[in-house]
Write a protein that holds these residues in place. Structure first.
Motif, PDB file in Angstrom:
ATOM      1  N   THR A 160       0.819  -1.221   0.000  1.00  0.00           N
ATOM      2  CA  THR A 160       0.000   0.000   0.000  1.00  0.00           C
ATOM      3  C   THR A 160       0.848   1.265   0.000  1.00  0.00           C
ATOM      4  O   THR A 160       0.549   2.204  -0.741  1.00  0.00           O
ATOM      5  CB  THR A 160      -0.947   0.046   1.210  1.00  0.00           C
ATOM      6  OG1 THR A 160      -1.447  -1.259   1.419  1.00  0.00           O
ATOM      7  CG2 THR A 160      -2.063   1.027   0.988  1.00  0.00           C
TER       8      THR A 160
ATOM      9  N   MET B 115      -4.514   2.813   9.123  1.00  0.00           N
ATOM     10  CA  MET B 115      -5.509   3.372   8.223  1.00  0.00           C
ATOM     11  C   MET B 115      -6.274   2.292   7.463  1.00  0.00           C
ATOM     12  O   MET B 115      -7.484   2.288   7.389  1.00  0.00           O
ATOM     13  CB  MET B 115      -4.773   4.289   7.239  1.00  0.00           C
ATOM     14  CG  MET B 115      -5.629   5.251   6.483  1.00  0.00           C
ATOM     15  SD  MET B 115      -4.653   6.103   5.226  1.00  0.00           S
ATOM     16  CE  MET B 115      -3.424   6.944   6.183  1.00  0.00           C
ATOM     17  N   MET B 116      -5.516   1.327   6.902  1.00  0.00           N
ATOM     18  CA  MET B 116      -6.117   0.351   6.000  1.00  0.00           C
ATOM     19  C   MET B 116      -6.643  -0.877   6.737  1.00  0.00           C
ATOM     20  O   MET B 116      -7.625  -1.475   6.336  1.00  0.00           O
ATOM     21  CB  MET B 116      -5.094  -0.125   4.967  1.00  0.00           C
ATOM     22  CG  MET B 116      -4.379   0.967   4.220  1.00  0.00           C
ATOM     23  SD  MET B 116      -5.466   1.760   3.058  1.00  0.00           S
ATOM     24  CE  MET B 116      -5.742   0.409   1.923  1.00  0.00           C
TER      25      MET B 116
ATOM     26  N   ASP C  29       1.473   4.433  -5.319  1.00  0.00           N
ATOM     27  CA  ASP C  29       1.584   5.457  -6.350  1.00  0.00           C
ATOM     28  C   ASP C  29       2.949   6.133  -6.276  1.00  0.00           C
ATOM     29  O   ASP C  29       3.758   5.830  -5.401  1.00  0.00           O
ATOM     30  CB  ASP C  29       0.447   6.480  -6.239  1.00  0.00           C
ATOM     31  CG  ASP C  29       0.391   7.108  -4.854  1.00  0.00           C
ATOM     32  OD1 ASP C  29       1.319   6.863  -4.053  1.00  0.00           O
ATOM     33  OD2 ASP C  29      -0.581   7.825  -4.571  1.00  0.00           O
TER      34      ASP C  29
ATOM     35  N   ILE D 174       6.716   3.365   7.462  1.00  0.00           N
ATOM     36  CA  ILE D 174       5.561   3.952   6.780  1.00  0.00           C
ATOM     37  C   ILE D 174       4.385   2.982   6.805  1.00  0.00           C
ATOM     38  O   ILE D 174       3.243   3.359   7.053  1.00  0.00           O
ATOM     39  CB  ILE D 174       5.928   4.321   5.329  1.00  0.00           C
ATOM     40  CG1 ILE D 174       6.994   5.419   5.338  1.00  0.00           C
ATOM     41  CG2 ILE D 174       4.709   4.781   4.564  1.00  0.00           C
ATOM     42  CD1 ILE D 174       7.510   5.777   3.963  1.00  0.00           C
TER      43      ILE D 174
ATOM     44  N   ASP E  55       2.097   3.035   9.894  1.00  0.00           N
ATOM     45  CA  ASP E  55       1.053   4.064   9.922  1.00  0.00           C
ATOM     46  C   ASP E  55      -0.112   3.686   9.006  1.00  0.00           C
ATOM     47  O   ASP E  55      -1.271   3.906   9.328  1.00  0.00           O
ATOM     48  CB  ASP E  55       1.628   5.410   9.466  1.00  0.00           C
ATOM     49  CG  ASP E  55       2.657   5.944  10.450  1.00  0.00           C
ATOM     50  OD1 ASP E  55       2.595   5.565  11.626  1.00  0.00           O
ATOM     51  OD2 ASP E  55       3.525   6.725  10.038  1.00  0.00           O
ATOM     52  N   TYR E  56       0.230   3.106   7.863  1.00  0.00           N
ATOM     53  CA  TYR E  56      -0.827   2.739   6.913  1.00  0.00           C
ATOM     54  C   TYR E  56      -1.661   1.567   7.436  1.00  0.00           C
ATOM     55  O   TYR E  56      -2.832   1.453   7.117  1.00  0.00           O
ATOM     56  CB  TYR E  56      -0.225   2.375   5.544  1.00  0.00           C
ATOM     57  CG  TYR E  56       0.130   3.586   4.717  1.00  0.00           C
ATOM     58  CD1 TYR E  56       0.770   4.658   5.302  1.00  0.00           C
ATOM     59  CD2 TYR E  56      -0.193   3.665   3.369  1.00  0.00           C
ATOM     60  CE1 TYR E  56       1.101   5.778   4.567  1.00  0.00           C
ATOM     61  CE2 TYR E  56       0.140   4.780   2.619  1.00  0.00           C
ATOM     62  CZ  TYR E  56       0.782   5.832   3.231  1.00  0.00           C
ATOM     63  OH  TYR E  56       1.101   6.940   2.512  1.00  0.00           O
TER      64      TYR E  56
ATOM     65  N   TYR F 275       3.679   9.132  -5.445  1.00  0.00           N
ATOM     66  CA  TYR F 275       3.855   9.911  -4.231  1.00  0.00           C
ATOM     67  C   TYR F 275       4.360   9.005  -3.098  1.00  0.00           C
ATOM     68  O   TYR F 275       5.272   9.358  -2.363  1.00  0.00           O
ATOM     69  CB  TYR F 275       2.537  10.569  -3.836  1.00  0.00           C
ATOM     70  CG  TYR F 275       2.634  11.417  -2.591  1.00  0.00           C
ATOM     71  CD1 TYR F 275       3.056  12.735  -2.664  1.00  0.00           C
ATOM     72  CD2 TYR F 275       2.306  10.897  -1.336  1.00  0.00           C
ATOM     73  CE1 TYR F 275       3.155  13.514  -1.531  1.00  0.00           C
ATOM     74  CE2 TYR F 275       2.405  11.675  -0.199  1.00  0.00           C
ATOM     75  CZ  TYR F 275       2.820  12.982  -0.296  1.00  0.00           C
ATOM     76  OH  TYR F 275       2.923  13.751   0.835  1.00  0.00           O
TER      77      TYR F 275
END
Lengths: 369, 361
Positions: B52, B316-317, B56, B309, B312-313, B58
Motif C-alpha cells: 500500500t 488506516m487500512m 503510487d 511507513i 502508519d498505513y 507519491y
C-alpha cells in the motif's frame, strides 16, 4: 450533549436540506444517495482515558452517534512526527475521505500547506491560528471556564492565595490564568495568584513538585491546564482544593476536586460534517466558549461547594452566554500597575488571543523567552 | 545423533550475507502468524501491508524521503563501525546539524541560492564537531566513545529546545515553540515532481558510492578495516589507531549533521524542538542490517523506511495499532542478531562415540 443542542442541530440539518432542495445551484451535495461521508482524524498523541486527545476523540465519537448511518470515521493515533502527518493526511484524502481533522496546533503548519492542494477534501484543525484556503480552525475560549472556576476558588480559599501550575507561557494559558483570577476577584478582591512554570504539557514529576511548591507558599486552591489527574492527586495529598481545569478528574481525585470544566468539540465536528454533506462547508475560524454548541462545558462540582456559590457561578455563566457580561472588560490593570483595559472598554478577540501580560494580583512574571 | 555448536575456522562470508535474508523471511513469517491470530488472511494482509505505501508515485517519493536520512547516517556510521569505533551519538550529531544549518537559514535565508548548499555544509560541520568531543575523549583519555557519544545526544536535544523555546521562536507563532518558516532558498529542491522526495536521497546514494570506494579501494580504508577486524595486527603493521577513531567519528557526525539539515530543509520547512525523528538510532539498525557495507545499507534503509511507513498505513487500512511497524522492526533486528550467530559459529552433528574427556574422568 444536551437535548437542546441536539434539537437545534437537527433543525439546522433540516434547514440545510431544505436550502439544498430549493436552490440546487447554491449548494452542491458531495454525496450520492446512500453514500457515506468519510471522515478522517489524525491524533498526534495516543487517545487515552482523559486529556486533550481524549476530548478530540469524544468529538468524532459524538459525530458517529449523531449520524450512525451516514458517517464513517477513520482514526489514526500516535502520529507524533510532524514529518509523517502530511503524508497521512494526503493518503486519507486520496482514499476518498471528504473531511479531515487535525487535533493539535502542531499539525497546523502542515495542513496550511496541504489543504489548498487537495480540493476534494475539506480540512479542519483544532487550535489552529486562522482559517486558510480549504482549512477551517476551531478553538475554545478556555477563559470562560477558568473564570467560572475562579469564582468557586475565590469563595473557597481561606488563605486568599490561589496556585496555578503553568504549562507553557502561551496566550492560551495566560488568558486562562488571568480569567481565573478575575473570576476569583469578582467575589473576593483579596485573592492573589501564584504561578509555577513547568514548561511541559505533561510531566507528572514536575507537576507534582509545582503543586508542593505552591502549597508551601500558602496556596489552598490549585488550578492549571492539566492533562492527567496528577496535579489534583498531589493537591489532595496536601489537603488543598484542586480545579479540574479542561478536564474532569473527579473519578481519580475523589475528595478535593472543587469544580471542573471540559472541552467539548462535538459541535465542531458535527457542524463541519453537516456542511460537507450539504455542500455548504466553508473554511471558518470558530472560537467558542460556554453555551449551546459551545466548546466549553462545566462538568462536576464537589458536594462541599455551597449552593450559594454554585448559584453565583450559574448566574455568571448565563451572563457570559447571553453576552451581557464580557470577562475582559475594563477596568483591568496588569500586575505592574499599568491600565491595560480602560473602564467601559472590552478587549478585542485578537488581543485576547495574543495576550502576553498578567492581570493585577498575579504574583511573578512571565519567563523570558 | 546430538547437535553441537562450534566456532567456524573463519567467519562465513556466505552466511554473513544470507542472515539478513533469513531474518527478513522469519520476520515475514511472524507477521503472517500475527495477522492470522488476528483473524486475517495472512498472505494477502502482508501483501497489503507492504505494498500500500508504494501504490503510487507519491508513496514511492515518501519512501525515498524517509530512507534518505537512514541511508546517509547508516553509511557514515558504518565507516566508524568497520574501524571498531562505536558512535551511538548520531541522534545528537543530527540535532547539531539542525542547529548549525538552522542558524544559517534563519540568519541568511533569502540571501541567495548559496544558502541551501551552505546549510548542508554547516550542518555537516556541526555534526562532525559534536562527534569530535567523544573522539577527543577517547584518543586523549581513553574514555569509551559509546557512553560519551550517547550522553551528548541529550545535551544536543536540550540545546535545540533552548533555542526554539527562546531566541528562535517565531514572533508571529503565538508563543508556540517553533521557528519562523524557512525561506524558500533554504529548502532542498524536490527531485521527483509532485512528491516530497528531495535531493537528500541523491546525496545519500552518492555518499554510499563514495564510502564504498573509500572503504574497499583506498589504502586508508584498508587500514580502517584492519584496525576494526584485528586491532593487534593493525598496531603491529603501524596503522595509527587514533586516526581510525577520528575518521570513524567525524564521518559519522558529518553524515548525521547533513541528515539533520535534510529534515528542517525538507519535510519540516521549519525548526521544531522535535526536529529529529529518531533517525540517529534507527540508522544503527540500518548499518548492521546492511552488513556495514554501503551496497547493503541502501536496501536496508529502504526496508526500514518501508516498515515505518507501513505501520502508519496499517492503522488506516487494516485498523491495526501503529506500533505494528515498530514491532516488525524489532523482530527483524532480533532475527538478524540470532542468524548472525551462524556467521562465526556452525551447527554440526556429533558422532555417537563417547567423548575422550569423559573417558579420562
Amino acid at each position: 450533549m444536551t437535548d437542546l443542542t441536539r434539537r437545534r442541530l437537527l433543525q439546522g440539518a433540516a434547514a440545510a436540506g431544505l436550502a439544498a432542495g430549493l436552490s440546487p445551484l447554491a449548494a452542491r451535495p458531495v454525496l450520492a444517495a446512500g453514500e457515506k461521508l468519510k471522515v478522517g482524524v489524525i491524533h498526534m498523541g495516543a487517545i487515552s482515558d482523559t486529556g486533550w486527545e481524549y476530548f478530540q476523540a469524544e468529538a468524532w465519537r459524538a459525530l458517529q452517534e449523531e449520524f450512525p448511518d451516514q458517517v464513517e470515521v477513520t482514526v489514526l493515533e500516535n502520529i507524533t512526527q510532524i514529518q509523517d502527518c502530511e503524508r497521512l493526511f494526503r493518503q486519507l484524502s486520496i482514499q476518498g475521505h471528504q473531511l479531515l481533522f487535525g487535533t493539535t496546533f502542531s499539525q497546523y503548519a502542515s495542513l496550511r500547506k496541504l489543504a489548498p492542494t487537495l480540493p476534494k477534501s475539506h480540512f479542519e484543525c483544532c487550535a489552529g491560528i486562522d482559517a486558510g484556503p480549504n482549512l477551517g480552525v476551531f478553538e475554545a475560549r478556555h477563559y470562560e471556564g477558568t473564570y467560572l472556576t475562579g469564582i468557586a476558588a475565590g469563595r473557597m480559599t481561606k488563605s486568599n492565595v490561589l496556585g496555578w501550575v503553568g504549562a507553557f507561557p502561551v496566550p492560551q494559558v495566560i488568558y486562562s490564568l488571568n480569567a481565573f483570577l478575575l473570576g476569583a476577584r469578582s467575589v473576593n478582591p483579596e485573592a492573589t495568584l501564584k504561578i509555577v512554570w513547568v514548561n511541559d504539557w505533561v510531566n507528572p514529576g514536575k507537576e507534582k513538585d509545582a503543586v508542593a511548591t505552591l502549597v508551601a507558599q500558602g496556596a489552598d486552591v490549585i488550578s492549571g491546564s492539566p492533562n492527567t489527574p496528577v496535579q489534583g492527586l498531589a493537591a489532595e495529598e496536601k489537603g488543598v482544593w484542586s480545579i479540574g481545569s479542561t478536564g474532569d478528574f473527579s473519578a481519580y481525585v475523589k475528595q478535593k476536586q472543587l469544580v471542573s470544566f471540559e472541552l467539548d468539540w462535538s459541535a465542531a465536528h458535527i457542524e463541519a460534517a453537516k456542511g460537507v454533506m450539504a455542500g455548504t462547508w466553508e473554511p471558518t475560524a470558530r472560537w467558542r466558549g460556554l453555551g449551546p454548541d459551545g466548546f466549553v462545558k462545566m462538568t462536576t462540582a464537589s458536594p462541599e461547594l455551597p449552593a450559594s456559590v454554585a448559584d453565583e457561578m450559574a448566574k455568571a455563566e448565563a451572563a457570559i452566554v447571553d453576552g451581557s457580561f464580557q470577562i475582559f472588560s475594563g477596568p483591568i490593570r496588569d500586575n505592574a500597575g499599568e491600565m491595560r483595559v480602560a473602564e467601559g472598554e472590552t478587549m478585542a478577540p485578537e488581543d485576547v488571543k495574543g495576550m502576553t501580560w498578567l492581570v493585577e494580583g498575579v504574583e511573578g512574571s512571565l519567563p523570558k523567552g | 545423533m546430538p547437535l553441537r555448536i562450534e566456532r567456524r575456522p573463519r567467519p562465513s562470508r556466505a552466511m554473513s550475507w544470507a542472515s539478513p535474508l533469513i531474518a527478513a523471511a522469519l520476520t515475514a513469517a511472524v507477521a503472517m502468524i500475527l495477522f492470522a491470530l488476528d483473524g486475517r488472511e495472512p498472505v494477502s494482509t502482508l501483501w497489503i501491508f507492504l505494498t500500500t505505501p508504494l501504490a503510487d508515485l507519491y508513496g514511492f517519493g515518501e519512501l525515498l524521503l524517509k530512507a534518505a536520512p537512514l541511508i546517509l547516517i547508516g553509511v557514515g556510521l558504518a565507516i566508524g563501525f568497520r574501524a571498531g569505533v562505536w558512535n551511538i551519538g548520531a541522534e545528537g550529531q543530527l540535532v547539531l546539524g539542525v542547529i548549525f544549518g538552522g542558524w544559517l537559514a534563519l540568519e541568511f535565508g533569502g540571501a541567495g541560492p548559496w544558502v541551501m548548499p551552505a546549510m548542508l555544509l554547516a550542518g555537516g560541520i556541526g555534526g562532525a564537531l559534536w562527534a569530535a568531543v567523544p573522539a577527543l575523549l577517547r584518543t586523549r583519555f581513553n574514555a569509551s566513545e559509546i557512553l560519551t557519544s550517547l550522553m551528548l545526544n541529550y545535551c544536543a536535544q536540550l540545546w535545540l529546545a533552548y533555542l526554539v523555546f527562546g531566541p528562535w521562536r517565531d514572533p508571529a507563532g503565538f508563543n508556540f515553540p517553533q521557528s519562523a518558516p524557512l525561506h524558500p532558498d533554504a529548502l532542498l529542491p524536490i527531485v521527483i515532481e509532485n512528491t516530497r522526495a528531495n535531493i537528500e536521497i541523491v546525496i545519500a546514494v552518492a555518499a554510499a558510492l563514495v564510502a564504498w570506494i573509500f572503504i574497499e579501494r583506498t589504502h586508508l580504508g584498508f587500514q580502517l578495516r584492519v584496525t576494526g577486524a584485528a586491532p593487534g595486527a593493525a598496531r603491529y603493521a603501524g596503522f595509527p589507531v587514533r586516526r581510525a577513531v577520528w575518521i570513524g567519528m567525524l564521518t559519522g557526525g558529518f553524515a548525521a549533521g547533513v541528515a539533520g539539515v535534510g529534515e528542517i530543509a525538507g519535510p519540516l520547512g521549519q525548526i521544531f524542538p522535535t526536529a529529529s525523528a529518531g533517525y540517529g538510532y534507527a540508522a544503527i539498525i540500518v548499518a548492521f542490517l546492511g552488513r556495514l557495507h554501503p551496497a547493503g545499507i541502501v536496501p536496508a534503509g529502504l526496508l526500514l523506511a518501508l516498515l515505518a511507513i507501513a505501520g502508519d498505513y496499517a492503522q488506516m487500512m487494516l485498523g491495526m495499532p501503529s506500533s505494528i511497524g515498530g514491532l516488525f522492526q524489532g523482530t527483524l533486528l532480533f532475527f538478524l542478531l540470532a542468524a548472525d550467530v551462524l556467521t562465526t559459529w556452525r551447527i554440526r552433528r556429533v558422532e555417537d562415540a563417547p567423548l575422550p574427556a569423559t573417558e579420562a574422568a
